[in-house]
Design a protein around this motif. Structure first.
Motif, mmCIF file in Angstrom:
data_model
loop_
_atom_site.group_PDB
_atom_site.id
_atom_site.type_symbol
_atom_site.label_atom_id
_atom_site.label_comp_id
_atom_site.label_asym_id
_atom_site.label_seq_id
_atom_site.Cartn_x
_atom_site.Cartn_y
_atom_site.Cartn_z
ATOM 1 N N TYR A 32 0.663 -1.088 -0.035
ATOM 2 C CA TYR A 32 0.232 -0.336 0.265
ATOM 3 C C TYR A 32 1.180 1.316 0.091
ATOM 4 O O TYR A 32 0.164 2.936 0.072
ATOM 5 N N ARG A 33 2.249 0.895 -0.193
ATOM 6 C CA ARG A 33 2.820 2.631 0.293
ATOM 7 C C ARG A 33 3.298 3.065 -1.289
ATOM 8 O O ARG A 33 3.106 2.690 -2.112
ATOM 9 N N ASP A 49 -1.733 9.211 1.355
ATOM 10 C CA ASP A 49 -2.943 7.606 2.449
ATOM 11 C C ASP A 49 -3.876 7.550 1.337
ATOM 12 O O ASP A 49 -4.808 6.656 0.920
ATOM 13 N N ILE A 50 -4.391 8.759 -0.408
ATOM 14 C CA ILE A 50 -4.882 8.458 -0.764
ATOM 15 C C ILE A 50 -4.186 6.736 -1.513
ATOM 16 O O ILE A 50 -5.272 6.658 -2.523
ATOM 17 N N TRP A 51 -2.586 7.369 -1.506
ATOM 18 C CA TRP A 51 -3.160 5.787 -2.825
ATOM 19 C C TRP A 51 -3.287 5.142 -1.949
ATOM 20 O O TRP A 51 -3.772 3.724 -2.618
ATOM 21 N N SER A 52 -3.120 4.948 -0.768
ATOM 22 C CA SER A 52 -3.300 3.535 -0.046
ATOM 23 C C SER A 52 -4.473 3.269 -0.244
ATOM 24 O O SER A 52 -4.709 2.034 -0.588
ATOM 25 N N LEU A 53 -5.506 4.398 -0.227
ATOM 26 C CA LEU A 53 -7.222 3.732 -0.124
ATOM 27 C C LEU A 53 -7.236 3.301 -1.501
ATOM 28 O O LEU A 53 -8.315 2.851 -2.009
ATOM 29 N N GLU A 59 -8.699 -4.039 -4.529
ATOM 30 C CA GLU A 59 -9.132 -4.692 -3.194
ATOM 31 C C GLU A 59 -10.261 -4.991 -3.240
ATOM 32 O O GLU A 59 -10.953 -6.332 -3.648
ATOM 33 N N LEU A 60 -11.361 -4.247 -2.990
ATOM 34 C CA LEU A 60 -12.589 -4.562 -3.076
ATOM 35 C C LEU A 60 -13.701 -4.365 -4.078
ATOM 36 O O LEU A 60 -14.665 -5.752 -4.301
ATOM 37 N N PRO A 65 -5.510 -8.864 -3.346
ATOM 38 C CA PRO A 65 -4.700 -7.988 -3.097
ATOM 39 C C PRO A 65 -3.975 -7.441 -4.654
ATOM 40 O O PRO A 65 -3.873 -8.268 -5.482
ATOM 41 N N PHE A 66 -4.019 -6.127 -4.271
ATOM 42 C CA PHE A 66 -3.955 -5.020 -5.565
ATOM 43 C C PHE A 66 -2.166 -4.974 -6.518
ATOM 44 O O PHE A 66 -2.305 -6.607 -7.160
ATOM 45 N N LEU A 67 -1.261 -4.232 -5.809
ATOM 46 C CA LEU A 67 0.367 -4.906 -6.107
ATOM 47 C C LEU A 67 0.606 -5.870 -5.202
ATOM 48 O O LEU A 67 0.936 -4.939 -3.947
ATOM 49 N N GLN A 68 0.899 -7.288 -5.274
ATOM 50 C CA GLN A 68 1.501 -7.638 -3.817
ATOM 51 C C GLN A 68 3.429 -7.546 -4.868
ATOM 52 O O GLN A 68 3.987 -8.694 -4.926
ATOM 53 N N GLY A 69 4.120 -6.703 -4.340
ATOM 54 C CA GLY A 69 5.583 -6.086 -4.254
ATOM 55 C C GLY A 69 6.492 -7.063 -3.105
ATOM 56 O O GLY A 69 6.326 -7.152 -2.314
#
Length: 225
Positions: A32-33, A49-53, A59-60, A65-69
């Motif tokens: 989420y970074r 925080d907007i990026w994390s959201l 994901e919703l 999970p979306f970006l699993q680095g």
């Protein structure tokens, strides 16, 4: 849809006003970074925080999970693969020249259309997501703009407390300075536990009946930390 939200595990999150010394040096939870954090910017703002959201929103929509680095560099590469190569003004949000040079060289082809990743999502949902997941932090949608977005407008219009005009007061965090006495910290934990009992969404009616800091030494016979 009724705007009930349970938030847990704040980790290293904290309420800040305009004190850069309060910012976390190393933001964890890599998936989420925001890009500017992956590029090791020394200062940053609410845009992270907007990026994390945005990642959570994805994901919703996708139910996984979306970006699993697997590392900070791998995480940055996944972002570039999603958004496409970043050039020119898009790199202005990166403070280190060395990091700008690295990002400028990353090219994995054209950006991936969000409609391809989330074919069942509504156009409004995809538009909001695209405005949250923007590489350049200065161009990300703001909190107020996001809440007024057509995807959320029906909820915010029905909320009598929106928009919020009074700033949140975080002075309670500075009540004991930087070093909270252990006995006081124990009491604060007890108060929180009593206020939110297990299996209930409402504060406990006897939440105010907690030991005072004055008597904490006698009532919490735990080993010293």
């Amino acid at each position: 849809s009724n705007c009930d939200l349970a938030i847990c595990d704040f980790g290293l999150a904290r309420g800040v006003e305009k004190d850069p010394n309060m910012m976390t040096e190393y933001v964890v939870t890599r998936w989420y970074r925001a890009p500017e954090l992956l590029c090791e910017n020394s200062t940053y703002g609410w845009e992270v925080d907007i990026w994390s959201l945005g990642c959570i929103f994805a994901e919703l929509l996708g139910r996984h999970p979306f970006l699993q680095g697997k590392s900070p560099m791998n995480q940055l590469k996944l972002i570039i693969k999603l958004l496409g190569p970043q050039r020119g003004d898009a790199l202005n949000c990166i403070q280190k020249q060395s990091a700008r040079d690295v990002v400028a060289k990353l090219n994995f082809g054209d950006p991936i259309p969000l409609s391809k990743l989330f074919p069942d999502a509504s156009p409004n949902a995809l538009d909001l997501l695209s405005r949250m997941l923007v590489f350049d932090a200065s161009k990300r949608i703001s909190v107020d703009e996001a809440l007024c977005h057509p995807f959320l407008a029906a909820l915010t219009r029905a909320n009598p407390h929106f928009p919020i005009t009074t700033p949140i007061d975080f002075h309670f965090e500075k009540r004991y300075g930087n070093n909270v006495p252990l006995e006081v910290l124990r009491i604060l934990f007890l108060r929180e536990a009593a206020y939110y009992p297990v299996g209930s969404h409402a504060p406990h009616p006897t939440a105010h009946h907690v030991p005072s800091a004055k008597n904490s030494a006698e009532e919490t016979k735990e080993p010293s930390l």
